[in-house]
Scaffold this active site. Structure first.
Site, PDB file in Angstrom:
ATOM      1  CG  ASP A  34       8.453   3.828   2.937  1.00  0.00           C
ATOM      2  OD1 ASP A  34       7.636   3.625   3.646  1.00  0.00           O
ATOM      3  OD2 ASP A  34       8.412   4.001   1.699  1.00  0.00           O
ATOM      4  CG  ASP A  72       0.763  -0.637   1.098  1.00  0.00           C
ATOM      5  OD1 ASP A  72      -0.295  -1.300   0.652  1.00  0.00           O
ATOM      6  OD2 ASP A  72       0.840   0.322   1.493  1.00  0.00           O
ATOM      7  CG  ASP A  85       4.718   0.559   2.486  1.00  0.00           C
ATOM      8  OD1 ASP A  85       4.654   1.113   1.653  1.00  0.00           O
ATOM      9  OD2 ASP A  85       3.621   1.038   3.450  1.00  0.00           O
ATOM     10  CG  HIS A 131      -2.722   4.027   1.568  1.00  0.00           C
ATOM     11  ND1 HIS A 131      -1.799   4.522   0.862  1.00  0.00           N
ATOM     12  CD2 HIS A 131      -3.818   4.444   0.562  1.00  0.00           C
ATOM     13  CE1 HIS A 131      -1.627   5.263  -0.188  1.00  0.00           C
ATOM     14  NE2 HIS A 131      -3.255   5.157  -0.570  1.00  0.00           N
ATOM     15  CD  GLU A 180       0.721   3.124   5.415  1.00  0.00           C
ATOM     16  OE1 GLU A 180       0.428   4.195   5.290  1.00  0.00           O
ATOM     17  OE2 GLU A 180       1.172   2.323   4.535  1.00  0.00           O
TER      18      GLU A 180
END
Length: 266
Positions: free
Chosen positions: A178, A241, A79, A236, A81
Protein backbone atom coordinates in the site's frame (compact mmCIF):
# COMPACT_ATOMS: atom_id res chain seq x y z
CA UNK A 1 -1.07 -0.06 49.46
CA UNK A 2 -2.87 -2.88 51.28
CA UNK A 3 -5.88 -4.74 49.94
CA UNK A 4 -8.04 -3.08 52.58
CA UNK A 5 -6.95 0.42 51.67
CA UNK A 6 -7.31 -0.44 48.01
CA UNK A 7 -10.90 -1.48 48.55
CA UNK A 8 -11.48 1.72 50.51
CA UNK A 9 -10.25 3.71 47.51
CA UNK A 10 -12.65 1.82 45.24
CA UNK A 11 -15.53 2.40 47.64
CA UNK A 12 -14.67 6.08 47.91
CA UNK A 13 -14.65 6.51 44.16
CA UNK A 14 -17.91 4.58 43.87
CA UNK A 15 -19.78 6.64 46.44
CA UNK A 16 -18.35 9.97 45.31
CA UNK A 17 -18.18 9.50 41.56
CA UNK A 18 -21.51 11.13 40.88
CA UNK A 19 -20.32 14.34 42.55
CA UNK A 20 -16.75 14.11 41.25
CA UNK A 21 -15.79 16.85 38.74
CA UNK A 22 -16.00 15.29 35.27
CA UNK A 23 -12.73 16.83 34.12
CA UNK A 24 -10.89 15.06 36.94
CA UNK A 25 -12.34 11.59 36.37
CA UNK A 26 -9.56 10.47 33.98
CA UNK A 27 -6.91 11.45 36.54
CA UNK A 28 -8.80 9.56 39.22
CA UNK A 29 -8.92 6.44 37.07
CA UNK A 30 -5.17 6.67 36.40
CA UNK A 31 -4.45 7.20 40.07
CA UNK A 32 -6.44 4.13 41.11
CA UNK A 33 -4.78 1.95 38.45
CA UNK A 34 -1.30 3.11 39.44
CA UNK A 35 -1.79 2.73 43.19
CA UNK A 36 -3.72 -0.51 43.42
CA UNK A 37 -1.56 -3.65 43.47
CA UNK A 38 -2.25 -6.35 40.91
CA UNK A 39 -3.86 -8.53 43.54
CA UNK A 40 -6.51 -5.96 44.29
CA UNK A 41 -7.28 -5.37 40.62
CA UNK A 42 -7.49 -9.11 40.06
CA UNK A 43 -9.41 -9.94 43.20
CA UNK A 44 -11.89 -7.12 42.91
CA UNK A 45 -12.00 -6.77 39.13
CA UNK A 46 -15.64 -7.78 38.89
CA UNK A 47 -16.56 -5.39 41.70
CA UNK A 48 -14.71 -2.54 40.00
CA UNK A 49 -16.38 -3.22 36.67
CA UNK A 50 -19.86 -3.57 38.17
CA UNK A 51 -19.71 -0.68 40.64
CA UNK A 52 -17.95 1.89 38.51
CA UNK A 53 -19.14 1.11 34.98
CA UNK A 54 -22.09 3.47 35.32
CA UNK A 55 -19.65 6.31 36.03
CA UNK A 56 -17.33 5.49 33.12
CA UNK A 57 -14.66 3.84 35.27
CA UNK A 58 -14.98 0.14 34.49
CA UNK A 59 -14.08 0.00 30.81
CA UNK A 60 -11.24 2.47 31.10
CA UNK A 61 -9.67 0.71 34.09
CA UNK A 62 -9.98 -2.68 32.43
CA UNK A 63 -8.35 -1.34 29.24
CA UNK A 64 -5.53 0.33 31.16
CA UNK A 65 -4.74 -2.72 33.28
CA UNK A 66 -5.16 -5.53 30.72
CA UNK A 67 -2.20 -4.89 28.42
CA UNK A 68 1.03 -2.87 28.38
CA UNK A 69 1.08 0.63 26.82
CA UNK A 70 1.95 0.98 23.15
CA UNK A 71 4.63 3.27 21.71
CA UNK A 72 2.08 5.25 19.72
CA UNK A 73 -0.93 7.31 20.72
CA UNK A 74 -2.77 6.23 17.57
CA UNK A 75 -2.54 3.58 14.88
CA UNK A 76 -3.92 4.53 11.45
CA UNK A 77 -5.11 1.34 9.80
CA UNK A 78 -5.11 1.60 6.00
CA UNK A 79 -5.93 -0.80 3.18
CA UNK A 80 -6.24 0.34 -0.44
CA UNK A 81 -8.20 -1.30 -3.20
CA UNK A 82 -7.00 -0.54 -6.72
CA UNK A 83 -7.89 -1.13 -10.37
CA UNK A 84 -6.81 -4.59 -11.45
CA UNK A 85 -7.21 -7.31 -14.06
CA UNK A 86 -5.56 -10.48 -15.34
CA UNK A 87 -3.05 -9.84 -16.80
CA UNK A 88 -2.45 -6.82 -14.55
CA UNK A 89 -3.19 -3.36 -15.93
CA UNK A 90 -0.70 -0.50 -15.63
CA UNK A 91 -0.74 1.86 -13.96
CA UNK A 92 -2.94 0.63 -11.14
CA UNK A 93 -5.07 3.34 -9.52
CA UNK A 94 -6.47 3.53 -5.99
CA UNK A 95 -10.27 3.23 -6.01
CA UNK A 96 -10.97 2.80 -2.26
CA UNK A 97 -9.18 4.80 0.44
CA UNK A 98 -10.16 3.76 4.00
CA UNK A 99 -8.40 4.67 7.28
CA UNK A 100 -9.38 3.66 10.82
CA UNK A 101 -8.02 5.70 13.74
CA UNK A 102 -7.19 3.20 16.48
CA UNK A 103 -6.53 4.44 20.02
CA UNK A 104 -3.16 3.10 21.16
CA UNK A 105 -4.27 2.85 24.79
CA UNK A 106 -7.62 1.11 24.37
CA UNK A 107 -7.07 -0.37 20.86
CA UNK A 108 -10.60 0.75 19.99
CA UNK A 109 -11.63 2.52 16.76
CA UNK A 110 -12.20 6.22 17.39
CA UNK A 111 -12.73 7.63 13.90
CA UNK A 112 -13.08 6.52 10.28
CA UNK A 113 -12.04 8.06 6.96
CA UNK A 114 -13.52 6.32 3.95
CA UNK A 115 -13.78 7.50 0.35
CA UNK A 116 -13.97 5.95 -3.09
CA UNK A 117 -11.72 7.40 -5.78
CA UNK A 118 -12.35 8.06 -9.48
CA UNK A 119 -9.70 6.32 -11.64
CA UNK A 120 -8.59 8.47 -14.56
CA UNK A 121 -6.18 6.38 -16.67
CA UNK A 122 -8.48 3.35 -16.77
CA UNK A 123 -11.82 4.84 -15.70
CA UNK A 124 -13.80 1.67 -16.51
CA UNK A 125 -13.50 -1.04 -13.86
CA UNK A 126 -12.90 -4.54 -15.16
CA UNK A 127 -15.23 -7.45 -14.29
CA UNK A 128 -12.27 -9.06 -12.49
CA UNK A 129 -11.82 -5.96 -10.32
CA UNK A 130 -15.50 -5.79 -9.40
CA UNK A 131 -15.62 -9.50 -8.58
CA UNK A 132 -12.48 -9.26 -6.42
CA UNK A 133 -13.25 -6.06 -4.51
CA UNK A 134 -17.04 -5.80 -4.66
CA UNK A 135 -16.64 -2.26 -6.01
CA UNK A 136 -19.00 -1.54 -8.91
CA UNK A 137 -18.69 1.20 -11.51
CA UNK A 138 -21.30 3.42 -9.89
CA UNK A 139 -19.28 3.55 -6.66
CA UNK A 140 -16.34 5.30 -8.36
CA UNK A 141 -18.02 7.32 -11.11
CA UNK A 142 -18.13 10.99 -10.16
CA UNK A 143 -16.02 10.48 -7.04
CA UNK A 144 -13.07 12.80 -6.21
CA UNK A 145 -9.69 12.29 -7.88
CA UNK A 146 -6.76 10.93 -5.88
CA UNK A 147 -5.39 14.46 -5.47
CA UNK A 148 -8.69 15.62 -3.98
CA UNK A 149 -8.93 12.59 -1.69
CA UNK A 150 -5.38 13.17 -0.42
CA UNK A 151 -6.40 16.75 0.41
CA UNK A 152 -9.41 15.37 2.34
CA UNK A 153 -7.11 12.96 4.18
CA UNK A 154 -4.92 15.85 5.27
CA UNK A 155 -7.97 17.77 6.48
CA UNK A 156 -9.15 14.71 8.42
CA UNK A 157 -5.70 14.20 9.94
CA UNK A 158 -5.70 17.83 11.11
CA UNK A 159 -9.24 17.61 12.50
CA UNK A 160 -8.34 14.45 14.44
CA UNK A 161 -5.27 16.13 15.97
CA UNK A 162 -2.90 13.75 14.19
CA UNK A 163 -0.72 16.51 12.74
CA UNK A 164 0.20 17.76 16.23
CA UNK A 165 3.95 17.06 16.67
CA UNK A 166 3.32 15.89 20.23
CA UNK A 167 0.93 13.17 19.02
CA UNK A 168 2.66 9.96 17.95
CA UNK A 169 0.82 8.06 15.23
CA UNK A 170 1.77 5.57 12.53
CA UNK A 171 0.02 3.85 9.65
CA UNK A 172 -0.60 0.09 9.72
CA UNK A 173 -1.05 -1.99 6.58
CA UNK A 174 -1.34 -5.69 5.75
CA UNK A 175 1.92 -5.90 3.80
CA UNK A 176 4.19 -3.22 2.36
CA UNK A 177 2.40 -2.81 -0.98
CA UNK A 178 0.00 0.00 0.00
CA UNK A 179 2.57 2.58 1.10
CA UNK A 180 5.77 1.27 -0.46
CA UNK A 181 4.44 0.58 -3.96
CA UNK A 182 0.85 1.69 -4.64
CA UNK A 183 0.59 5.21 -3.24
CA UNK A 184 4.09 6.48 -4.14
CA UNK A 185 3.84 4.86 -7.58
CA UNK A 186 0.53 6.52 -8.43
CA UNK A 187 1.62 9.84 -6.96
CA UNK A 188 4.77 9.75 -9.08
CA UNK A 189 2.71 8.98 -12.19
CA UNK A 190 0.37 11.91 -11.46
CA UNK A 191 3.11 14.28 -10.29
CA UNK A 192 1.72 14.52 -6.75
CA UNK A 193 3.77 14.82 -3.55
CA UNK A 194 3.57 12.10 -0.88
CA UNK A 195 2.98 13.44 2.62
CA UNK A 196 5.63 12.54 5.18
CA UNK A 197 3.13 10.71 7.39
CA UNK A 198 2.71 8.10 4.63
CA UNK A 199 6.44 7.31 4.67
CA UNK A 200 6.59 5.15 7.78
CA UNK A 201 4.32 2.27 8.69
CA UNK A 202 3.86 -1.05 10.44
CA UNK A 203 3.47 -4.13 8.25
CA UNK A 204 0.96 -6.26 10.19
CA UNK A 205 2.29 -9.45 8.59
CA UNK A 206 5.72 -8.77 10.07
CA UNK A 207 4.25 -7.80 13.44
CA UNK A 208 2.17 -10.99 13.50
CA UNK A 209 5.20 -13.13 12.61
CA UNK A 210 7.19 -11.52 15.45
CA UNK A 211 4.34 -12.16 17.89
CA UNK A 212 3.28 -15.65 16.78
CA UNK A 213 6.46 -17.09 15.28
CA UNK A 214 4.95 -17.92 11.86
CA UNK A 215 4.51 -16.03 8.60
CA UNK A 216 0.88 -15.53 7.47
CA UNK A 217 1.14 -16.64 3.83
CA UNK A 218 -2.53 -15.90 3.20
CA UNK A 219 -2.50 -12.57 5.01
CA UNK A 220 -5.59 -11.69 7.02
CA UNK A 221 -7.17 -15.13 6.62
CA UNK A 222 -4.16 -16.84 8.21
CA UNK A 223 -3.87 -14.24 10.96
CA UNK A 224 -7.55 -14.55 11.89
CA UNK A 225 -7.24 -18.33 11.89
CA UNK A 226 -4.07 -18.25 14.00
CA UNK A 227 -5.79 -16.05 16.60
CA UNK A 228 -9.15 -17.87 16.45
CA UNK A 229 -10.91 -14.75 15.16
CA UNK A 230 -13.94 -14.56 12.88
CA UNK A 231 -13.27 -12.80 9.57
CA UNK A 232 -15.19 -9.51 9.35
CA UNK A 233 -17.04 -8.68 6.12
CA UNK A 234 -15.79 -9.72 2.68
CA UNK A 235 -12.13 -10.22 1.70
CA UNK A 236 -10.68 -7.45 -0.50
CA UNK A 237 -13.14 -4.84 0.69
CA UNK A 238 -10.82 -2.06 1.84
CA UNK A 239 -12.94 -0.94 4.80
CA UNK A 240 -13.63 -4.54 5.90
CA UNK A 241 -9.93 -5.40 5.63
CA UNK A 242 -9.18 -2.41 7.87
CA UNK A 243 -11.64 -3.73 10.47
CA UNK A 244 -9.93 -7.12 10.40
CA UNK A 245 -6.50 -5.51 10.79
CA UNK A 246 -7.77 -3.50 13.77
CA UNK A 247 -9.26 -6.61 15.37
CA UNK A 248 -6.01 -8.56 14.94
CA UNK A 249 -4.02 -5.68 16.41
CA UNK A 250 -6.32 -5.45 19.42
CA UNK A 251 -5.98 -9.19 20.03
CA UNK A 252 -2.18 -9.11 19.80
CA UNK A 253 -2.02 -6.04 22.09
CA UNK A 254 -4.14 -7.79 24.72
CA UNK A 255 -1.60 -10.64 24.57
CA UNK A 256 1.10 -8.12 25.46
CA UNK A 257 2.59 -7.44 22.01
CA UNK A 258 4.13 -3.97 21.50
CA UNK A 259 3.88 -2.73 17.91
CA UNK A 260 6.95 -1.15 16.31
CA UNK A 261 7.62 0.46 12.94
CA UNK A 262 8.70 -2.11 10.37
CA UNK A 263 9.32 0.08 7.30
CA UNK A 264 12.77 1.43 6.57
CA UNK A 265 13.14 5.26 6.43
CA UNK A 266 12.68 6.71 2.92
Amino acid sequence: VSDASGCSMIALLHTGAAKFPQNLLPRARQAVCSLLPAGVLKGYGSIISRKLASHGFGASMAAMSSFPPQRYHYFLVLDFEATCDKPQIHPQEIIEFPILKLNGRTMEIESTFHMYVQPVVHPQLTPFCTELTGIIQGMVDGQPSLQQVLERVDEWMAKEGLLDPSVKSIFVTCGDWDLKVMLPGQCQYLGLPVADYFKQWINLKKAYSFAMGSWPKNGLLDMNKGLNLQHIGRPHSGIDDCKNIANIMKTLAHRGFIFKQTSKPF
